[in-house]
Design a protein around this motif. Sequence first.
Motif, mmCIF file in Angstrom:
data_model
loop_
_atom_site.group_PDB
_atom_site.id
_atom_site.type_symbol
_atom_site.label_atom_id
_atom_site.label_comp_id
_atom_site.label_asym_id
_atom_site.label_seq_id
_atom_site.Cartn_x
_atom_site.Cartn_y
_atom_site.Cartn_z
ATOM 1 N N ASP A 89 40.131 28.602 17.633
ATOM 2 C CA ASP A 89 38.957 28.702 17.506
ATOM 3 C C ASP A 89 38.665 30.301 17.963
ATOM 4 O O ASP A 89 37.267 30.772 17.803
ATOM 5 C CB ASP A 89 38.028 27.916 18.361
ATOM 6 C CG ASP A 89 37.958 28.193 19.851
ATOM 7 O OD1 ASP A 89 38.364 28.903 20.382
ATOM 8 O OD2 ASP A 89 37.416 26.966 20.432
ATOM 9 N N GLY A 90 39.498 30.918 18.445
ATOM 10 C CA GLY A 90 39.291 32.455 18.762
ATOM 11 C C GLY A 90 38.497 32.696 19.993
ATOM 12 O O GLY A 90 37.870 33.953 20.160
ATOM 13 N N THR A 91 37.851 31.635 20.673
ATOM 14 C CA THR A 91 36.864 31.867 21.919
ATOM 15 C C THR A 91 37.457 31.743 23.193
ATOM 16 O O THR A 91 38.892 31.774 23.460
ATOM 17 C CB THR A 91 35.746 30.674 21.909
ATOM 18 O OG1 THR A 91 36.220 29.416 22.291
ATOM 19 C CG2 THR A 91 35.215 30.573 20.353
ATOM 20 N N ASP A 92 37.060 32.172 24.259
ATOM 21 C CA ASP A 92 37.338 31.786 25.567
ATOM 22 C C ASP A 92 36.817 30.864 26.074
ATOM 23 O O ASP A 92 36.976 30.957 27.623
ATOM 24 C CB ASP A 92 37.056 33.140 26.368
ATOM 25 C CG ASP A 92 35.633 33.632 26.350
ATOM 26 O OD1 ASP A 92 34.950 33.014 25.970
ATOM 27 O OD2 ASP A 92 35.214 34.564 27.235
ATOM 28 N N ARG A 93 36.239 29.802 25.582
ATOM 29 C CA ARG A 93 35.747 28.630 26.295
ATOM 30 C C ARG A 93 36.608 28.060 26.811
ATOM 31 O O ARG A 93 37.894 28.061 26.635
ATOM 32 C CB ARG A 93 35.272 27.603 24.910
ATOM 33 C CG ARG A 93 34.627 26.292 25.321
ATOM 34 C CD ARG A 93 34.094 25.476 24.285
ATOM 35 N NE ARG A 93 33.734 24.292 24.636
ATOM 36 C CZ ARG A 93 33.405 23.516 23.533
ATOM 37 N NH1 ARG A 93 33.523 23.785 22.266
ATOM 38 N NH2 ARG A 93 33.307 22.137 24.217
ATOM 39 N N LEU A 94 36.393 27.486 27.988
ATOM 40 C CA LEU A 94 37.375 27.026 28.986
ATOM 41 C C LEU A 94 37.487 25.330 28.758
ATOM 42 O O LEU A 94 38.681 24.716 28.531
ATOM 43 C CB LEU A 94 36.923 27.050 30.539
ATOM 44 C CG LEU A 94 37.761 26.438 31.540
ATOM 45 C CD1 LEU A 94 39.305 27.046 31.280
ATOM 46 C CD2 LEU A 94 37.001 26.528 32.966
ATOM 47 N N ARG A 95 36.355 24.688 28.566
ATOM 48 C CA ARG A 95 36.590 22.984 28.571
ATOM 49 C C ARG A 95 36.039 22.479 27.323
ATOM 50 O O ARG A 95 35.017 22.932 26.845
ATOM 51 C CB ARG A 95 35.640 22.656 29.802
ATOM 52 C CG ARG A 95 36.285 22.746 31.043
ATOM 53 C CD ARG A 95 35.545 21.941 32.239
ATOM 54 N NE ARG A 95 36.289 22.155 33.694
ATOM 55 C CZ ARG A 95 36.249 23.079 34.331
ATOM 56 N NH1 ARG A 95 35.297 24.207 34.218
ATOM 57 N NH2 ARG A 95 36.895 23.083 35.524
ATOM 58 N N TYR A 96 36.774 21.463 26.807
ATOM 59 C CA TYR A 96 36.597 20.752 25.581
ATOM 60 C C TYR A 96 36.579 19.173 25.988
ATOM 61 O O TYR A 96 37.633 18.807 26.285
ATOM 62 C CB TYR A 96 37.530 21.150 24.615
ATOM 63 C CG TYR A 96 37.548 22.545 24.245
ATOM 64 C CD1 TYR A 96 37.016 22.763 23.030
ATOM 65 C CD2 TYR A 96 38.202 23.635 24.744
ATOM 66 C CE1 TYR A 96 37.029 24.226 22.581
ATOM 67 C CE2 TYR A 96 38.198 24.707 24.576
ATOM 68 C CZ TYR A 96 37.609 25.312 23.381
ATOM 69 O OH TYR A 96 37.478 26.551 22.819
ATOM 70 N N LEU A 97 35.555 18.612 26.075
ATOM 71 C CA LEU A 97 35.584 17.101 26.193
ATOM 72 C C LEU A 97 35.707 16.395 24.942
ATOM 73 O O LEU A 97 34.931 16.849 23.844
ATOM 74 C CB LEU A 97 34.140 16.750 26.937
ATOM 75 C CG LEU A 97 34.223 16.740 28.634
ATOM 76 C CD1 LEU A 97 34.070 18.308 28.900
ATOM 77 C CD2 LEU A 97 33.023 15.995 29.228
ATOM 78 N N VAL A 98 36.363 15.459 24.989
ATOM 79 C CA VAL A 98 36.515 14.561 23.831
ATOM 80 C C VAL A 98 36.455 13.092 24.210
ATOM 81 O O VAL A 98 37.415 12.685 25.014
ATOM 82 C CB VAL A 98 37.789 14.818 23.055
ATOM 83 C CG1 VAL A 98 39.115 14.881 23.898
ATOM 84 C CG2 VAL A 98 38.228 14.065 21.713
ATOM 85 N N GLY A 99 35.727 12.179 23.671
ATOM 86 C CA GLY A 99 35.728 10.796 24.218
ATOM 87 C C GLY A 99 34.245 10.291 23.938
ATOM 88 O O GLY A 99 33.440 10.947 23.667
ATOM 89 N N ASP A 100 34.229 8.859 24.208
ATOM 90 C CA ASP A 100 32.942 8.196 24.405
ATOM 91 C C ASP A 100 32.672 7.913 25.721
ATOM 92 O O ASP A 100 33.289 7.267 26.405
ATOM 93 C CB ASP A 100 33.307 6.958 23.669
ATOM 94 C CG ASP A 100 31.931 6.101 23.721
ATOM 95 O OD1 ASP A 100 30.974 6.486 24.148
ATOM 96 O OD2 ASP A 100 32.190 4.910 22.929
ATOM 97 N N ASP A 101 31.253 8.617 26.155
ATOM 98 C CA ASP A 101 30.815 8.470 27.601
ATOM 99 C C ASP A 101 29.973 7.297 27.478
ATOM 100 O O ASP A 101 29.048 7.200 28.419
ATOM 101 C CB ASP A 101 29.996 9.482 28.046
ATOM 102 C CG ASP A 101 29.850 9.590 29.476
ATOM 103 O OD1 ASP A 101 30.708 9.029 30.134
ATOM 104 O OD2 ASP A 101 28.993 10.226 29.904
ATOM 105 N N ALA A 102 30.219 6.223 27.141
ATOM 106 C CA ALA A 102 29.631 4.892 27.270
ATOM 107 C C ALA A 102 29.300 4.331 28.390
ATOM 108 O O ALA A 102 28.328 3.817 28.738
ATOM 109 C CB ALA A 102 29.950 3.729 26.038
ATOM 110 N N ARG A 103 30.095 4.524 29.203
ATOM 111 C CA ARG A 103 30.127 3.984 30.576
ATOM 112 C C ARG A 103 29.169 5.027 31.339
ATOM 113 O O ARG A 103 28.673 4.747 32.567
ATOM 114 C CB ARG A 103 31.522 3.888 31.093
ATOM 115 C CG ARG A 103 32.414 3.034 30.502
ATOM 116 C CD ARG A 103 33.916 3.494 31.155
ATOM 117 N NE ARG A 103 34.482 4.784 30.683
ATOM 118 C CZ ARG A 103 35.561 5.188 31.132
ATOM 119 N NH1 ARG A 103 36.584 4.247 31.727
ATOM 120 N NH2 ARG A 103 36.061 6.371 30.998
ATOM 121 N N GLY A 104 29.037 6.339 30.859
ATOM 122 C CA GLY A 104 27.979 7.148 31.729
ATOM 123 C C GLY A 104 28.687 7.805 32.863
ATOM 124 O O GLY A 104 27.946 8.612 33.621
#
Length: 280
Positions: free
Chosen positions: A237-252
């Motif tokens: 993506d060419g950015t300096d973004r540090l964190r990428y979350l992936v998933g379902d946070d159904a449990r919260g």
Amino acid sequence: MKQTVLVTGASSGIGQAAVRLFAGKGWNVVATMRNPERDADFAGLDDVLVARLDVEDQASIQSAIAAGIERFGRIDALVNNAGYGQYGLFEALPREVIQRQFDVNVFGVMDVTRAVLPHFRANRSGVVLNVSSGAGLFTLPLISLYCASKFALEGFSEALSYELASQNITVKLVIPHGGVAATRFSERSAEDFVTDPALADYDDFVARSNAAFAQMGSARTMTSADVAEVIFGAVTDGTDRLRYLVGDDARGFVKARRTLDDADYVEFMRSHFRKQTPAQ
């Protein structure tokens, strides 16, 4: 010029899915694993070099990186995916088991990263992507070692990102949470579960915790391919973004960690594993 990515832990699960995706997108791929003669399964993929790399073996790390550079001329991105989750009561875990969890999940990542950094610095570019876990944001019982290793990985990656930005090298974290369906990770964790008959005092708690985990696991919908898509996007993506979350946070759990104060967060997490009082 085609770009090249080196992926650790490529024999199954997220690593294997990442190799297939990068190759399908036209990248050169150095697919590394501990036992390539047994685990390699990339027939029909162009420009995939399978190499032995055991993150606990310094010589294999150096050899795999050198082989990738020799074959493709350069390495542009590193995906540190190799890792496993040690399950079991902390009190039941011998020191050598504790050491190995960190040798693979933390020191292995550090060793592979350190080995590739001179090449990235010479190129004045590069991406280091570390596959983390929701267990690096919140904690759960019976996986205290895994949580500790992923918290360490999170802290290491964040601090390293500040250092390497000065060299035009980007550090990123992809954080699967909510569980990934149909991976060897869960099978290996179950096989490695450490118990001790002398610790019967924990039996009721372990039973409750296992029941809670079973309920959580039954809701898994995310696949290795889903995580691989996020990995590819983060690398490109060419950015300096540090964190990428992936998933379902159904449990919260992620929401609780990010929105509640500390006391309320801990109470929320404890409620999932506390013995329930029968309603009157």
